[in-house]
Scaffold this motif. Structure first.
Motif, mmCIF file in Angstrom:
data_model
loop_
_atom_site.group_PDB
_atom_site.id
_atom_site.type_symbol
_atom_site.label_atom_id
_atom_site.label_comp_id
_atom_site.label_asym_id
_atom_site.label_seq_id
_atom_site.Cartn_x
_atom_site.Cartn_y
_atom_site.Cartn_z
ATOM 1 N N HIS A 185 16.503 -28.077 98.095
ATOM 2 C CA HIS A 185 15.350 -29.116 98.113
ATOM 3 C C HIS A 185 14.654 -29.459 99.494
ATOM 4 N N SER A 186 15.575 -29.416 100.560
ATOM 5 C CA SER A 186 14.824 -29.295 101.969
ATOM 6 C C SER A 186 13.990 -28.244 102.075
ATOM 7 N N LEU A 187 14.556 -26.830 101.747
ATOM 8 C CA LEU A 187 13.555 -25.634 101.825
ATOM 9 C C LEU A 187 12.370 -25.854 101.012
ATOM 10 N N GLY A 188 12.331 -26.531 99.841
ATOM 11 C CA GLY A 188 11.117 -26.705 99.229
ATOM 12 C C GLY A 188 10.961 -25.888 97.849
ATOM 13 N N PHE A 189 12.390 -25.386 97.497
ATOM 14 C CA PHE A 189 12.320 -24.695 96.087
ATOM 15 C C PHE A 189 13.264 -25.154 95.363
ATOM 16 N N ALA A 228 8.220 -29.975 90.487
ATOM 17 C CA ALA A 228 8.606 -30.082 91.872
ATOM 18 C C ALA A 228 7.388 -29.732 92.883
ATOM 19 N N LYS A 229 7.898 -30.258 93.754
ATOM 20 C CA LYS A 229 6.943 -29.625 95.002
ATOM 21 C C LYS A 229 7.355 -28.359 95.399
ATOM 22 N N HIS A 230 6.475 -27.536 95.908
ATOM 23 C CA HIS A 230 7.033 -26.354 96.498
ATOM 24 C C HIS A 230 5.929 -26.056 97.632
ATOM 25 N N GLY A 231 6.376 -25.093 98.493
ATOM 26 C CA GLY A 231 5.701 -24.515 99.512
ATOM 27 C C GLY A 231 4.638 -23.636 98.944
ATOM 28 N N PHE A 232 3.454 -23.572 99.930
ATOM 29 C CA PHE A 232 2.256 -22.785 99.455
ATOM 30 C C PHE A 232 2.738 -21.344 99.460
ATOM 31 N N GLY A 233 2.503 -20.605 98.290
ATOM 32 C CA GLY A 233 2.686 -19.274 98.162
ATOM 33 C C GLY A 233 4.183 -18.988 97.491
#
Length: 127
Positions: free
Chosen positions: A77-81, A94-99
């Motif tokens: 979760h803290s890493l965004g995936f 969920a939120k996820h980082g660009f790309g």
């Protein structure tokens, strides 16, 4: 098509799940809730944390103890995936980082890469 009433349906179908979901919503965010803060980059963490159970209270207590002892960590979760994919509905929730990939199961490649980047590896915690 996203069902706009899914949250209200959850409240009817599974009140406990609804309360747990809503309890995470706080205008002050994770800091206001007092949640332990994982690193957003695996390069900055001692361990990638994995839990055997989903008990937030106990998991947070363990992470707080690790933090107090100077151990840094990251989580999916803290890493965004750390999002969840509902294959039946076809939703990536969920939120996820660009790309970052959003297909089902793609998180595992991200997880493996993060495990190689942290200083000491994956720390599996029983809670």
């Amino acid at each position: 098509d996203l069902n706009k009433d899914w949250l209200w349906q959850m409240e009817k179908d599974d009140p406990e799940k609804y309360r747990n979901f809503i309890s995470r919503s706080d205008p002050t965010g994770y800091l206001g809730r007092g949640d332990p803060v994982g690193k957003s980059s695996a390069w900055d963490a001692d361990y990638l944390i994995s839990f055997t159970k989903g008990n937030k209270e106990i998991n947070d207590m363990i992470l707080k103890k690790l933090s107090d002892d100077g151990v840094t960590f990251c989580t999916d979760h803290s890493l965004g995936f750390g999002g969840h994919f509902n294959a039946v509905a076809g939703l990536y929730l969920a939120k996820h980082g660009f790309g970052q990939p959003t297909s089902p199961g793609a998180w595992f490649d991200e997880y493996c890469a993060a495990a190689e980047r942290v200083r000491f590896g994956v720390l599996v915690l029983n809670s």
